[in-house]
Design a protein around this motif. Structure first.
Motif, mmCIF file in Angstrom:
data_model
loop_
_atom_site.group_PDB
_atom_site.id
_atom_site.type_symbol
_atom_site.label_atom_id
_atom_site.label_comp_id
_atom_site.label_asym_id
_atom_site.label_seq_id
_atom_site.Cartn_x
_atom_site.Cartn_y
_atom_site.Cartn_z
ATOM 1 N N UNK A 77 0.818 -1.255 0.035
ATOM 2 C CA UNK A 77 0.148 -0.157 0.156
ATOM 3 C C UNK A 77 0.893 1.154 0.043
ATOM 4 N N UNK A 78 2.094 1.260 0.515
ATOM 5 C CA UNK A 78 2.887 2.214 0.543
ATOM 6 C C UNK A 78 3.388 3.169 -0.766
ATOM 7 N N UNK A 79 3.396 2.008 -1.816
ATOM 8 C CA UNK A 79 3.570 2.358 -3.264
ATOM 9 C C UNK A 79 2.555 2.410 -3.917
ATOM 10 N N UNK A 80 1.332 1.768 -4.081
ATOM 11 C CA UNK A 80 0.279 1.723 -4.624
ATOM 12 C C UNK A 80 -0.435 3.256 -4.624
ATOM 13 N N UNK A 81 -0.744 3.622 -3.602
ATOM 14 C CA UNK A 81 -1.341 4.778 -3.300
ATOM 15 C C UNK A 81 -0.531 5.957 -3.692
ATOM 16 N N UNK A 82 0.681 5.887 -3.614
ATOM 17 C CA UNK A 82 1.870 6.557 -3.831
ATOM 18 C C UNK A 82 1.734 7.094 -5.308
ATOM 19 N N UNK A 83 1.586 6.174 -6.250
ATOM 20 C CA UNK A 83 1.398 6.499 -7.515
ATOM 21 C C UNK A 83 0.480 7.532 -7.740
ATOM 22 N N UNK A 84 -0.739 7.375 -7.461
ATOM 23 C CA UNK A 84 -2.004 8.434 -7.582
ATOM 24 C C UNK A 84 -1.591 9.774 -6.971
ATOM 25 N N UNK A 85 -0.685 9.683 -5.536
ATOM 26 C CA UNK A 85 -0.628 11.009 -5.103
ATOM 27 C C UNK A 85 0.702 11.729 -5.928
ATOM 28 N N UNK A 86 1.365 10.860 -6.451
ATOM 29 C CA UNK A 86 2.475 11.594 -7.374
ATOM 30 C C UNK A 86 1.908 12.275 -8.465
ATOM 31 N N UNK A 87 1.160 11.729 -9.125
ATOM 32 C CA UNK A 87 0.348 11.983 -10.342
ATOM 33 C C UNK A 87 -0.556 13.324 -10.124
ATOM 34 N N UNK A 88 -1.222 13.471 -9.042
ATOM 35 C CA UNK A 88 -1.935 14.519 -8.712
ATOM 36 C C UNK A 88 -1.011 15.582 -8.250
ATOM 37 N N UNK A 89 0.187 15.370 -7.497
ATOM 38 C CA UNK A 89 0.808 16.583 -7.329
ATOM 39 C C UNK A 89 1.747 16.956 -8.458
ATOM 40 N N UNK A 90 2.376 16.145 -9.244
ATOM 41 C CA UNK A 90 3.016 16.495 -10.188
ATOM 42 C C UNK A 90 1.806 17.351 -11.248
ATOM 43 N N UNK A 91 0.829 17.000 -11.637
ATOM 44 C CA UNK A 91 0.125 17.709 -12.596
ATOM 45 C C UNK A 91 -0.193 18.831 -11.899
ATOM 46 N N UNK A 92 -0.605 19.099 -10.721
ATOM 47 C CA UNK A 92 -1.097 20.305 -10.198
ATOM 48 C C UNK A 92 0.339 21.174 -10.093
ATOM 49 N N UNK A 93 1.464 20.927 -9.690
ATOM 50 C CA UNK A 93 2.648 21.610 -9.825
ATOM 51 C C UNK A 93 3.104 22.169 -11.252
ATOM 52 N N UNK A 94 2.793 21.185 -12.059
ATOM 53 C CA UNK A 94 3.128 21.478 -13.532
ATOM 54 C C UNK A 94 2.010 22.655 -14.034
ATOM 55 N N UNK A 95 0.621 22.585 -13.645
ATOM 56 C CA UNK A 95 -0.120 23.948 -14.010
ATOM 57 C C UNK A 95 0.284 25.025 -13.219
ATOM 58 N N UNK A 96 0.901 24.986 -12.335
ATOM 59 C CA UNK A 96 1.246 26.170 -11.245
ATOM 60 C C UNK A 96 2.542 26.609 -11.450
ATOM 61 N N UNK A 97 3.310 25.746 -12.474
ATOM 62 C CA UNK A 97 4.679 26.050 -12.906
ATOM 63 C C UNK A 97 5.711 26.204 -11.739
ATOM 64 N N UNK A 98 5.522 24.980 -10.876
ATOM 65 C CA UNK A 98 6.088 24.829 -9.699
ATOM 66 C C UNK A 98 7.079 23.505 -9.535
ATOM 67 N N UNK A 99 6.925 23.020 -10.720
ATOM 68 C CA UNK A 99 7.906 21.776 -10.482
ATOM 69 C C UNK A 99 9.430 21.981 -10.677
ATOM 70 N N UNK A 100 9.875 23.070 -11.092
ATOM 71 C CA UNK A 100 11.164 23.296 -10.787
ATOM 72 C C UNK A 100 11.596 23.693 -9.524
ATOM 73 N N UNK A 101 10.557 24.223 -8.753
ATOM 74 C CA UNK A 101 10.843 24.505 -7.249
ATOM 75 C C UNK A 101 11.333 23.053 -6.515
ATOM 76 N N UNK A 102 10.345 21.998 -6.889
ATOM 77 C CA UNK A 102 10.622 20.576 -6.320
ATOM 78 C C UNK A 102 11.845 20.341 -6.682
ATOM 79 N N UNK A 103 12.387 20.625 -8.064
ATOM 80 C CA UNK A 103 13.642 20.017 -8.804
ATOM 81 C C UNK A 103 14.694 20.698 -7.799
ATOM 82 N N UNK A 104 14.563 21.796 -7.219
ATOM 83 C CA UNK A 104 15.590 22.555 -6.706
ATOM 84 C C UNK A 104 15.883 21.967 -5.214
ATOM 85 N N UNK A 105 14.852 21.540 -4.635
ATOM 86 C CA UNK A 105 14.809 20.893 -3.482
ATOM 87 C C UNK A 105 15.439 19.220 -3.537
#
Length: 395
Positions: free
Chosen positions: A165-193
């Motif tokens: 369960x620690x990796x199955x739910x994580x796939x949907x969490x990742x996709x949701x966060x990635x898409x949200x941050x991409x829309x907001x132009x913040x993926x590069x913020x995460x990349x810096x971290x």
């Protein structure tokens, strides 16, 4: 382009116990754009973390790899983690990455940490996996096996399901966060971290600097020399016998050893927390040798406490204003305040504004740092409009 599985439909977990099973699994996962990763390990009784289980999630695979299975070669996993064409997705990954660094000599590349991404996306400081699973994957986490003994074998079906369960739910969490941050132009913020988390230097330890963690309160260089020696000895000895450093010799005992510099086993045994058996055994003998080496050091070879920063003390009022600005900017951008600047950074910003301050570099400078400098320089004021703090600029 890969298609994601239908919502809430996950592959059944498979237990991997042989190299013959691991090789084709890793080959399939290396064809995917991302793979979710987690580990279960034990560290209570050892210095080095004991890797027990590795969970891997792909589009068509959910695998629980028994890292303790006899004869299992984890090299295919190392190749997967090093494959720069596959993003490795973790939640709160620092300990996991340290384990892989120790095992394979390198860190997984590239990395994506959903806890940090959630901070960037406005989910607050250190969002838990449970809370993100509820919010973004419409799932609840069974916590019953959180404190399992993962070194015991065989793994139970319930443990395998929990680990998966620690990796199955994580796939949907990742996709949701990635898409949200991409829309907001913040993926590069995460990349810096991610740069610091992926840097092998983050996980390298230097025994000769272990004394600094003890935060000595005296500048006596002879004492500091002894403390450096015994702290380095403890680090190396704990690594050698693979037990936690505090179980070998506790901090308070180590400080007393450095202060009294015992010259023989009888004197060492008088230190509180040190037994006669330890003092006269192999570890005690090597500790006494380290003390003797420190005693022979010339004055110019002794360490000094790190110099305190010289400069004006920060104005408490200015620090308070910077805290208000930090809260306002975090609210405006829906990002965790802790990610923008720490309390120590605000103090330094108020006192001297050094150019290397994290809050004044990269995306943080654009979101907070520029306005912090303007506030500090009198080119920005704070007001209130309705129920929000308003930034007031001249002209």
């Amino acid at each position: 382009m890969s298609r994601r599985p239908p919502p809430h439909t996950d592959p059944d977990p498979v237990l991997i116990t042989t190299t013959e099973e691991l090789v084709p699994l890793c080959e399939r996962l290396r064809q995917e754009p991302f793979v979710t990763v987690d580990t279960e390990f034990m560290r209570e009784r050892t210095y080095w973390p004991e890797l027990c289980v590795v969970q891997l999630g792909g589009e068509r695979d959910t695998a629980v790899v028994d890292a303790l299975a006899p004869g299992l070669d984890l090299s295919p996993l190392g190749a997967l983690l090093a494959d720069e064409h596959v993003t490795k997705v973790f939640h709160a990954c620092k300990q996991d990455v340290e384990i892989f660094y120790l095992r394979f000599g390198t860190t997984p590349q590239p990395l994506f940490d959903t806890q940090i991404a959630a901070m960037v996306a406005g989910f607050g400081d250190q969002a838990s996996y449970d809370s993100l699973a509820r919010a973004l994957a419409n799932a609840s986490i069974d916590k019953a096996h959180r404190f399992s003994d993962w070194s015991a074998r065989p793994l139970s079906p319930a443990q395998i399901a929990y680990a998966a369960a620690d990796v199955t739910h994580l796939r949907r969490i990742y996709v949701a966060l990635r898409d949200r941050l991409a829309r907001e132009g913040r993926l590069d913020w995460v990349a810096e971290e991610m740069a610091e988390l992926a840097d092998p230097a983050t996980y390298a330890t230097d025994p000769d600097r272990a004394w600094e963690r003890l935060r000595p309160r005296t500048g006596n260089r002879r004492f500091l020399g002894a403390l450096r020696a015994v702290a380095a000895w403890r680090e190396r000895e704990a690594q050698r016998v693979n037990i936690p450093r505090q179980r070998l010799v506790r901090d308070e005992s180590l400080l007393e050893v450095a202060a009294t510099a015992p010259a023989d086993a009888a004197a060492l045994a008088r230190v509180r927390g040190v037994t006669e058996g330890f003092a006269r055994g192999k570890s005690g003998t090597s500790l006494l040798a380290a003390i003797e080496e420190a005693r022979a050091l010339p004055e110019d070879a002794l360490p000094e406490l790190p110099r305190e920063r010289v400069g004006p003390s920060p104005s408490p009022a200015l620090v308070a204003l910077l805290k208000v600005l930090l809260a306002a900017k975090a609210e405006e951008h829906q990002v965790a305040p802790k990610l923008l600047a720490s309390s120590e950074e605000l103090d330094r910003l108020a006192a001297e504004a050094p150019a290397d301050l994290p809050a004044l570099t990269g995306w943080r400078r654009r979101v907070f740092g520029e306005d912090a400098l303007a506030l500090r320089g009198g080119d920005l004021a704070l007001g209130v409009e309705g129920r929000r703090v308003r930034l007031i600029r001249p002209g």
